[in-house]
Design an enzyme around this catalytic site. Structure first.
Site, PDB file in Angstrom:
ATOM      1  N   TYR A 157       0.832  -1.208   0.000  1.00 53.15           N
ATOM      2  CA  TYR A 157       0.000   0.000   0.000  1.00 53.15           C
ATOM      3  C   TYR A 157       0.866   1.257   0.000  1.00 53.15           C
ATOM      4  O   TYR A 157       0.652   2.185  -0.794  1.00 53.15           O
ATOM      5  CB  TYR A 157      -0.907  -0.024   1.227  1.00 53.15           C
ATOM      6  CG  TYR A 157      -1.879   1.127   1.322  1.00 53.15           C
ATOM      7  CD1 TYR A 157      -3.028   1.154   0.539  1.00 53.15           C
ATOM      8  CD2 TYR A 157      -1.672   2.158   2.228  1.00 53.15           C
ATOM      9  CE1 TYR A 157      -3.938   2.202   0.638  1.00 53.15           C
ATOM     10  CE2 TYR A 157      -2.574   3.203   2.339  1.00 53.15           C
ATOM     11  CZ  TYR A 157      -3.702   3.217   1.541  1.00 53.15           C
ATOM     12  OH  TYR A 157      -4.593   4.254   1.650  1.00 53.15           O
ATOM     13  N   LYS A 161       1.115   4.042  -3.034  1.00 54.72           N
ATOM     14  CA  LYS A 161       0.755   5.448  -2.838  1.00 54.72           C
ATOM     15  C   LYS A 161       1.935   6.378  -3.105  1.00 54.72           C
ATOM     16  O   LYS A 161       1.781   7.469  -3.669  1.00 54.72           O
ATOM     17  CB  LYS A 161       0.217   5.659  -1.424  1.00 54.72           C
ATOM     18  CG  LYS A 161      -1.116   4.977  -1.146  1.00 54.72           C
ATOM     19  CD  LYS A 161      -2.237   5.528  -2.011  1.00 54.72           C
ATOM     20  CE  LYS A 161      -3.594   4.987  -1.569  1.00 54.72           C
ATOM     21  NZ  LYS A 161      -4.709   5.513  -2.393  1.00 54.72           N
TER      22      LYS A 161
END
Length: 259
Positions: A157, A161
């Site tokens: 994640y 990002k």
């Protein structure tokens, strides 16, 4: 603002729905929104979202089903939005998944899913949409404080990002001369108000709401942000500015946190 076509990719999440509502609201000028797959289309400005396989429900006016991490799916979502609205003015990139596991326990499937859902989708949809975006159009991505602030168990994640923010800057540089602005918002924790101890790390004393994120996205897509591009706007209640010492040292905590 009235009459714009808005495509929300990742439209089924609470944050994405709040974003679509912000565009579709009558006092926002009534943009048209679309969504589908995990992305959707809806109203106000006109709003389309991608990955809903049922008829569109407010705030979406068009519901699309497509795997936007693929070139074919991304192109289909963009084409369907333009066909429905006659134009595409705002692209919101809100698709993501969050595999939770330490690096050594993260599977190949989790790693690929984390990167594909956020970064792969953003790349594929932007590549499909950019030739259709007029001068004055805007792309706004939903990033996260985890792009710059590490937390346990989020390697895929966080990497996705961080990559998303790099892509946003690249697109802002390359497409600024064409009159397309590209920005991102970086939310902190959204929701989970039932965890009072979590708010200790937020200078504003609370975690965020989907509406907090939606307001920032709507601003970055608006004429009010007409000279803003390549920016990542924190929407984190001050989390990212706080020194850990302010919360870990009792003497410092006493200066601003109530007993």
């Amino acid at each position: 603002m009235s009459g714009r076509g808005v495509l929300v990719v990742g439209a089924s999440s609470p944050i994405a729905v709040a974003i679509a509502e912000a565009f579709a609201a009558p006092d926002a000028g009534g943009a048209r929104t679309a969504g589908g797959g995990d992305q959707v289309a809806g109203g106000g400005d006109r709003v389309a979202g991608v990955a809903l396989e049922q008829p569109p429900t407010p705030p979406y006016q068009v519901a699309l089903a497509a795997d936007c991490s693929t070139a074919a799916g991304a192109q289909a979502a963009v084409d369907a939005t333009v066909e429905a609205f006659g134009r595409l003015d705002v692209l919101v990139l809100a698709a993501a998944v969050m595999p939770v596991a330490p690096v050594t326990e993260t599977t190949d499937e989790q790693w690929r899913a984390g990167l594909d859902a956020t970064l792969g989708t953003a790349f594929a949809v932007c590549r499909a949409a950019l030739p259709r975006l007029p001068r004055g159009a805007a792309i706004v991505a939903v990033s996260s404080v985890n792009a710059t602030l590490a937390a346990p168990g989020l390697p895929a994640y966080a990497a996705a990002k961080a990559g998303l923010e790099g892509l946003i800057r690249q697109l802002a540089l390359e497409y600024g001369p064409a009159g397309v602005r590209v920005n991102a918002v970086a939310p902190g924790m959204i929701g989970n108000a039932d965890l009072p101890h979590v708010t200790d790390g937020y200078p504003l004393g609370r975690v965020g709401t989907p509406a907090d994120v939606a307001g920032a996205v709507h601003y970055l897509a608006s004429a009010a942000a007409g000279f803003v591009t390549g920016a990542v706007l924190p929407v984190d209640g001050g989390l990212s500015i706080a020194s850990p010492a302010a919360y870990l040292r009792p003497d410092l905590r006493a200066r601003f946190l109530p007993d």
